[in-house]
Design a protein around this motif. Structure first.
Motif, mmCIF file in Angstrom:
data_model
loop_
_atom_site.group_PDB
_atom_site.id
_atom_site.type_symbol
_atom_site.label_atom_id
_atom_site.label_comp_id
_atom_site.label_asym_id
_atom_site.label_seq_id
_atom_site.Cartn_x
_atom_site.Cartn_y
_atom_site.Cartn_z
ATOM 1 N N GLY A 47 -36.199 -21.099 -12.384
ATOM 2 C CA GLY A 47 -35.911 -21.495 -11.164
ATOM 3 C C GLY A 47 -34.569 -22.014 -10.913
ATOM 4 O O GLY A 47 -33.597 -21.477 -10.046
ATOM 5 N N LEU A 48 -34.192 -22.951 -11.638
ATOM 6 C CA LEU A 48 -33.052 -23.455 -11.752
ATOM 7 C C LEU A 48 -31.758 -22.642 -12.136
ATOM 8 O O LEU A 48 -30.544 -22.565 -11.433
ATOM 9 C CB LEU A 48 -32.795 -24.800 -12.526
ATOM 10 N N LEU A 49 -31.906 -21.831 -13.182
ATOM 11 C CA LEU A 49 -30.957 -20.991 -13.546
ATOM 12 C C LEU A 49 -30.773 -19.718 -12.617
ATOM 13 O O LEU A 49 -30.015 -19.208 -12.252
ATOM 14 C CB LEU A 49 -31.297 -20.235 -15.110
ATOM 15 N N LEU A 50 -31.821 -19.308 -11.921
ATOM 16 C CA LEU A 50 -31.687 -18.268 -11.055
ATOM 17 C C LEU A 50 -30.927 -18.862 -9.606
ATOM 18 O O LEU A 50 -30.244 -17.974 -9.225
ATOM 19 C CB LEU A 50 -33.223 -17.629 -10.495
ATOM 20 N N THR A 51 -31.508 -20.181 -9.356
ATOM 21 C CA THR A 51 -30.636 -20.772 -8.333
ATOM 22 C C THR A 51 -29.106 -20.819 -8.423
ATOM 23 O O THR A 51 -28.332 -20.779 -7.684
ATOM 24 C CB THR A 51 -31.257 -22.255 -7.938
ATOM 25 N N THR A 52 -28.652 -21.274 -9.698
ATOM 26 C CA THR A 52 -27.277 -21.463 -9.950
ATOM 27 C C THR A 52 -26.658 -19.962 -9.873
ATOM 28 O O THR A 52 -25.561 -19.787 -9.480
ATOM 29 C CB THR A 52 -26.964 -21.775 -11.354
ATOM 30 N N LEU A 53 -27.395 -18.952 -9.959
ATOM 31 C CA LEU A 53 -26.758 -17.538 -9.759
ATOM 32 C C LEU A 53 -26.744 -17.147 -8.382
ATOM 33 O O LEU A 53 -25.828 -16.139 -8.160
ATOM 34 C CB LEU A 53 -27.816 -16.529 -10.667
#
Length: 367
Positions: A47-53
């Motif tokens: 979720g954090l990686l998708l949020t940064t994207l």
């Protein structure tokens, strides 16, 4: 040798060894706890990686008057549409040409049997049939283990779907309430921690964003170069293969192997052995350039890590935790560097004012 100095050196070495041992024990306990909570930690990481994207678009909408919930909802829906579009770009052309590909696979297997029957192998049909019967017998003997493998695979797929759903919900809440987190965290922490931890968290967030952007840049570069080679050779399904190459770049090692295998197989069944070997050579060259040149250069610039550190981190992560370790090795190394740099800043000597030296400071103290 001075016995006093030797005893002092031994005491210092023993104290340092004990402190290091205590640190390693604490790290082992932390990793054990992380493993026990992995079913929660892994969706959080995704979720954090998708949020940064997706955060740059959300930030743009919020700055132009959109409410946080509306901006987060719109970006989440757009992300799902893009993901569905990527799947469609891969699945629809493959489904429309599945008949031709199936015939090509059968023809390729027949050509392979004819080649094996000739020199220098000279493998006859009887030997091939015998090997096939032997493989079938072994498969029947190991049917129990095969069922176990199938059950494990189904469980893995279900866990992956649950992780994806949780990650999407977490992404939505991070996009909606993310800017409130650091002020809230600062209010919950006592003393100096109210400044240190939010500062490190903000720098870590910037580092994760740099990692995701660098992975996307590397995947785009791979997709363009490999797709261009496939287009020149007139291999079918160029666009789906390019999209698959881009998506698989986010899964180190296995993703590249899978995308390359699919591209070589399609080239073999559609264009023949010569073009398949050329495609294999193109993929090997591009992957070598990516792994040894492009990825270390891009990630070292975006993450502030030396290229050698990136390579060593990926190698160590893969050896410790497989695919997941390879995926998370670089961002973890970058986050460790962020924490180390901040600690070094706090423990370092404050900069002196220009024109001030030790003699001036001594005079000022004496006066």
């Amino acid at each position: 040798m001075s016995s006093t100095k030797v005893r002092a050196a031994l005491r210092t070495s023993a104290r340092v060894a004990a402190e290091l041992l205590l640190i390693f024990v604490l790290l082992a306990v932390a990793l054990w706890l992380l493993g026990r909570m992995w079913s929660v930690v892994w969706p959080l990481v995704v979720g954090l990686l998708l949020t940064t994207l997706t955060w740059p678009l959300t930030r743009f909408l919020r700055r132009h008057g959109w409410k946080p919930a509306l901006a987060a909802s719109a970006v989440t829906v757009l992300f799902l549409l893009v993901a569905a579009g990527v799947v469609a770009l891969i699945a629809v052309p493959v489904a429309s040409q599945s008949g031709e590909l199936t015939d090509g696979v059968v023809e390729g297997i027949q050509k392979l049997r004819e080649w094996a029957a000739g020199p220098p192998l000279n493998i006859g049909d009887a030997q091939i049939n015998k090997a096939f019967d032997s493989a079938v017998a072994r498969a029947q003997e190991g049917i129990g283990s095969m069922v176990g493998v199938v059950v494990t695979g189904v469980s893995t797929v279900v866990n992956g779907l649950v992780t994806a759903v949780l990650a999407l919900f977490l992404m939505f809440f991070f996009l909606k309430d993310g800017p409130r987190f650091l002020p809230w965290l600062a209010r919950q922490l006592p003393g100096r921690l109210a400044t240190d931890i939010p500062t490190v968290a903000a720098r870590s967030w910037d580092t994760l964003g740099a990692f995701v952007r660098s992975q996307a840049a590397v995947g785009l570069l791979d997709a363009v170069l490999i797709g261009l080679g496939l287009w020149i050779l007139k291999v079918p399904l160029v666009l789906p293969l390019a999209v698959l190459t881009f998506v698989s770049a986010f899964v180190p090692i296995i993703g590249a192997l899978f995308a390359g295998f699919v591209a070589v197989l399609i080239a073999l069944v559609s264009n023949g052995l010569t073009d398949a070997l050329i495609v294999l050579a193109i993929i090997v060259v591009v992957q070598q350039l990516e792994g040894n040149v492009f990825q270390p250069m891009i990630q070292s610039r975006g993450l502030g890590l030396h290229a050698a550190v990136v390579l060593l981190a990926v190698t160590l992560g893969g050896s410790l935790a497989g695919i997941v370790g390879s995926l998370l090795a670089v961002p973890i190394a970058a986050l460790i560097a962020v924490v180390w740099n901040y600690v070094r800043e706090q423990l370092g000597e404050p900069p002196q004012e220009p024109g001030t030296d030790e003699s001036d400071m001594g005079t000022a103290v004496a006066s």
